[in-house]
Structure formats: C-alpha cells, structure tokens
Design a protein around this motif. Structure first.
Motif, PDB file in Angstrom:
ATOM      1  N   GLU A   1     -19.997   6.681 -12.560  1.00  7.83           N
ATOM      2  CA  GLU A   1     -19.885   5.820 -11.384  1.00  7.83           C
ATOM      3  C   GLU A   1     -21.264   5.284 -11.011  1.00  7.83           C
ATOM      4  O   GLU A   1     -22.289   5.929 -11.228  1.00  7.83           O
TER       5      GLU A   1
ATOM      6  N   ASP B   1       0.807  -1.219   0.000  1.00  3.08           N
ATOM      7  CA  ASP B   1       0.000   0.000   0.000  1.00  3.08           C
ATOM      8  C   ASP B   1       0.840   1.268   0.000  1.00  3.08           C
ATOM      9  O   ASP B   1       0.303   2.376  -0.025  1.00  3.08           O
TER      10      ASP B   1
ATOM     11  N   LYS C   1      -3.079  -2.040  -6.723  1.00  2.00           N
ATOM     12  CA  LYS C   1      -3.898  -0.838  -6.610  1.00  2.00           C
ATOM     13  C   LYS C   1      -5.248  -1.025  -7.294  1.00  2.00           C
ATOM     14  O   LYS C   1      -6.287  -0.611  -6.777  1.00  2.00           O
TER      15      LYS C   1
ATOM     16  N   LYS D   1      -7.378  -3.319  -5.224  1.00  2.00           N
ATOM     17  CA  LYS D   1      -7.866  -2.609  -4.034  1.00  2.00           C
ATOM     18  C   LYS D   1      -8.986  -1.644  -4.412  1.00  2.00           C
ATOM     19  O   LYS D   1     -10.009  -1.545  -3.708  1.00  2.00           O
ATOM     20  N   LYS D   2      -8.777  -0.936  -5.527  1.00  3.29           N
ATOM     21  CA  LYS D   2      -9.814  -0.010  -5.995  1.00  3.29           C
ATOM     22  C   LYS D   2     -11.090  -0.753  -6.337  1.00  3.29           C
ATOM     23  O   LYS D   2     -12.198  -0.314  -6.003  1.00  3.29           O
ATOM     24  N   SER D   3     -10.923  -1.917  -7.004  1.00  6.03           N
ATOM     25  CA  SER D   3     -12.085  -2.731  -7.363  1.00  6.03           C
ATOM     26  C   SER D   3     -12.808  -3.224  -6.122  1.00  6.03           C
ATOM     27  O   SER D   3     -14.047  -3.221  -6.068  1.00  6.03           O
ATOM     28  N   ALA D   4     -12.032  -3.643  -5.105  1.00  6.24           N
ATOM     29  CA  ALA D   4     -12.645  -4.119  -3.863  1.00  6.24           C
ATOM     30  C   ALA D   4     -13.419  -2.997  -3.183  1.00  6.24           C
ATOM     31  O   ALA D   4     -14.536  -3.205  -2.672  1.00  6.24           O
ATOM     32  N   ASN D   5     -12.835  -1.797  -3.175  1.00  3.40           N
ATOM     33  CA  ASN D   5     -13.528  -0.647  -2.569  1.00  3.40           C
ATOM     34  C   ASN D   5     -14.793  -0.303  -3.337  1.00  3.40           C
ATOM     35  O   ASN D   5     -15.832   0.028  -2.737  1.00  3.40           O
ATOM     36  N   MET D   6     -14.693  -0.382  -4.675  1.00  3.08           N
ATOM     37  CA  MET D   6     -15.875  -0.099  -5.501  1.00  3.08           C
ATOM     38  C   MET D   6     -16.976  -1.110  -5.237  1.00  3.08           C
ATOM     39  O   MET D   6     -18.158  -0.762  -5.144  1.00  3.08           O
ATOM     40  N   ARG D   7     -16.586  -2.377  -5.111  1.00  2.00           N
ATOM     41  CA  ARG D   7     -17.592  -3.412  -4.837  1.00  2.00           C
ATOM     42  C   ARG D   7     -18.215  -3.220  -3.459  1.00  2.00           C
ATOM     43  O   ARG D   7     -19.415  -3.439  -3.275  1.00  2.00           O
ATOM     44  N   GLN D   8     -17.366  -2.807  -2.494  1.00  2.00           N
ATOM     45  CA  GLN D   8     -17.885  -2.563  -1.149  1.00  2.00           C
ATOM     46  C   GLN D   8     -18.876  -1.396  -1.170  1.00  2.00           C
ATOM     47  O   GLN D   8     -19.960  -1.476  -0.563  1.00  2.00           O
ATOM     48  N   ASP D   9     -18.482  -0.329  -1.870  1.00  2.00           N
ATOM     49  CA  ASP D   9     -19.394   0.815  -1.987  1.00  2.00           C
ATOM     50  C   ASP D   9     -20.659   0.429  -2.744  1.00  2.00           C
ATOM     51  O   ASP D   9     -21.767   0.873  -2.380  1.00  2.00           O
TER      52      ASP D   9
END
Length: 438
Positions: free
Chosen positions: A381, A180, A203, A206-214
C-alpha cells in the motif's frame, strides 16, 4: 413491442389475403367445372337454348357458342348484339382441346370474371362465367375487423410493455438506491450477472476513491514534513538566530530534507504515470540476469553506506522476459533498496534470478527485521511502513513497494512474499519466460 406487433399483423394479413384469394379463385374455377358437367349430363342446357330463359343458378352466366364462334345462347345478354366468341381464349381452347378456362379483370367494375368452357358432343361449346371480388375489395371487406384487432393489440401491447418495462428495471432501480448495501437484491436470473458486475464495479470505484483520498492526505502530510524542516532551518539561518557552528548542521538537514522531498515527488510522479498507463507501454525482450547484475553493482556503495553486504547469488544466464526495461530496473532498485534500508547492521541482501516451471523468477532475500504476517498484505500500500521511525531515518518514501506492485501488474507478473520477524524477508516476482531470440 407495439410496432412489431402491428407490423406482423399487417404482414400476416397480406400473406393471408394472397393465399386465401388464390384458394378462393381455384375453388371458383372448380365450381364452374362442376356446373358445366351437371348441365351437360342432365342436358338442361338444351332446354335453356330451346326455351330461351335465364336459369339463375348461383349468379352464373351461361353461354352456348356454335362451332364457328357464333353465340347461340347467353343467360345475361342479348345474343343479337354479341360479337363472335371464337377468338376468346377459353372458347378457342375448348374447340381445340375439349375444355378451356380464363379470367379477365374489369377495370371499371374492379371485379374479376372467371370463365370455363367445354366442348359438347354436338360440337357446340358451353361456357359458364362468374364474377368475383378483386383482391383489393377482399382486403377492404376485412379492413374493419383488422382495424379493431390492431386497436386491441396496441392497447394490450402498451399495457403489457409498461408492466414488463417496470418489471425489467425494478432490480436496477433498487440497486441504484442501495449501491452501498451488500445485501443481495432480488432479481431475475438473466439480469443477475449484470447487477453483480455493477455492484462490484461500484465497490471498486468506491475503494479507488477512498485510496485516492487517503493518498492525497498522505502526500500532503509527507510533503509537509520536509518542507517544514527546510523552512524552519532556513528561517533560523536567515534571522541570524543560528550560531555559526550550527549553520553547517542546519545546511546538512536542509539538504537531507530537500533530497527526501525530491524522492517523494519523483515517486509520486512515477505512480501517477503508472496509474494512467494501464498496460500501454513499450515492451521488448529484457535480459533479467544482466539487469539484476547491473543493479547489484550500482547499489554497492549504497549498501556499504548502511553497512550491508549486497550479493548476486544464483543468477542464471539468459533469463529473458518481455517487458519495459526502465520499469524492470525500477523493480530491481526498489526491492534492493528496501532490503538494504530495512535490515540489521552487518546484514545481508541476496539477489537471485533463475528459471523454474517455465517462469523467470526474480528473488530478493534479506536477513533483516522481517515483517509480521498481519502486515505482509499491506506492505504494497502507498505510504505504508512497517517501521515508520526507521523509514524516515533512512530516507524511505513509503512508495517503493507500491511502485513494484504496479509495475508487476503491468507485466502480468505474480508477487510472492515470505517473511518472519527477526529472520528476514524473501520477495519473489514471477515473470513469463520468452525465448532469447523472440
């Protein structure tokens, strides 16, 4: 590393032994010729024959043979017990051609004897012989040196390989511990592209995971709102709290919430399918001109309901692209639907399809509320809305443009957006053109 080194040493030893043994054999034969020439030129061999004694020259065996093959002198054996040597290859060749050579291996002594014979002026043949170690004995003699060298090589290789392996994986271990961290890690030139790729992939993941979480959180929130409305109105009707004059209104609200819920579910399912599709879809030639015209006709009632004028403007004929027809229809519907929903009363929406610079361009233009520059990058988005109040009022799900972006990427198409607050928005999608009969 150690195995390769040992293997190469063994191979080198074998080649060296063969080459040197061959050179040694040639040298032995040359030495024998020299001795014969010296014996002939000094007539020393006549003295050996007449006086019958052993000269002891470099462990040589000297033999003198008569022209009929009878041995008349031998420095190492009793001539009385020796058979006729006329049929020996080197003697036979010397009698016929003047000189001859041969070598014979002794299986019992594991040695090779080299012979050289030459005819003298009186018709007799002088022959000299010398025993030489076999190639296997030659190998055996150098084996201790080879073993010591191999042991030293193994030790050096093990130490060197351990240090080298540590040096090789050190940047990778550092990166694994600081994935990170955006700080550039020290590494050697050859592995830097690999580290950069891993870092960028991390990265992206991680971005994809955050997007899926959101996305999951947004889905939960978006679904909860119409479900809560349906449940609340239904409970009022069920318990009899709602007055009879309000039941029609509550039923209408339940119907709106149910439709909104269905739209959300359909868009979520479609986005999920696009996520896993990754370009694996059926494609065929699609006439974008016809699809745009059909979409305008289909959405006329929807536009009239919102008091918007929907027009097909500058739609050129035979604008053929290669893609999935259903997905192209989805792009057209979502772009037009958005332009209608986010518009001013008595506003306009224009749909155009034309060819420019070997590209087929689909353009949807409106004179609606417009989009601020800082928000233009975010409108694709999921669940992002420029005007949240208007979106919920008009029934938008916040997923339409996200679907458009996904489908455009699947078709390698480029999206271009231009917008000004209060002036309207123009969204263009540029496709690759193909011939109509392709």
């Amino acid at each position: 590393m150690t195995s390769i080194s040992v293997a190469m040493m063994l191979l080198t030893m074998c080649i060296t032994v063969v080459v040197f043994h061959g050179l040694f054999s040639e040298q032995v034969m040359e030495d024998l010729k020299t001795h014969v020439h010296i014996l002939k030129s000094t007539e020393a061999v006549l003295e050996y024959v007449e006086k019958d004694f052993d000269p002891q020259i470099d462990n040589l065996r000297i033999t003198v043979i008569d022209s009929d093959g009878k041995v008349i002198y031998d420095s190492n054996a009793d001539i009385g017990t020796m058979e006729n040597h006329g049929n020996r290859p080197e003697v036979h060749e010397a009698l016929e051609k003047g000189s001859g050579e041969a070598k014979r291996k002794s299986s019992t002594l594991d040695k090779t004897t080299y012979y050289y014979a030459e005819k003298m002026s009186d018709g007799r043949v002088i022959r000299v012989a010398k025993e030489v170690l076999s190639i296997w004995q030659f190998c055996f003699n150098i084996l201790p040196i080879l073993m010591a060298e191999m042991l030293l090589t193994v030790v050096i290789c093990l130490v060197a390989s351990k240090l080298l392996a540590k040096r090789l994986v050190e940047p990778i271990e550092q990166m694994a511990q600081h994935l990170d961290d955006d700080q550039v890690l020290e590494s050697y030139e050859e592995i830097q592209p690999f580290l950069d790729k891993i870092h960028s992939q991390h990265k992206a993941l991680k971005k994809s995971a955050n997007m899926r979480q959101d996305f999951t959180a947004n889905v939960s929130h978006e679904l909860k709102t119409p479900l809560a409305a349906i449940s609340g109105y239904a409970e009022l009707i069920e318990t009899g709290i709602a007055k009879e004059k309000d039941i029609k209104h509550f039923a209408s609200e339940i119907h709106k919430s149910a439709n909104r819920l269905l739209s959300l579910i359909n868009d979520i399912i479609e986005l999920s399918q696009l996520d896993v599709m990754d370009g694996n879809m059926e494609k065929a030639p699609v006439d974008l001109s016809d699809e745009a015209q059909n979409c305008v006709e289909m959405l006329q009632m929807h536009a009239e309901k919102h008091k918007i004028t929907l027009l097909a403007k500058d739609i050129e004929k035979n604008c053929i692209i290669y893609g999935n027809q259903n997905m192209i229809q989805e792009i057209l519907y979502n772009l037009c639907d958005n332009a209608i929903r986010y518009n001013k009363p008595k506003g306009h929406v224009w749909v155009s399809v034309f060819e420019k610079d070997s590209k087929i361009i689909l353009r949807v233009k409106d004179d609606g509320i417009g989009i601020a520059p800082k928000e233009q990058e975010r409108i694709f988005e999921r669940f992002y809305r420029v005007d949240k109040a208007r979106s919920k009022k008009t029934g938008g799900t916040g997923l339409g443009l996200a679907i458009v972006k996904h489908i455009a990427e699947q078709h390698n198409a480029e999206i271009v957006i231009k917008s000004e607050i209060g002036q309207g928005t123009v969204i263009s999608i540029e496709f690759t053109k193909i011939e109509k009969d392709a």
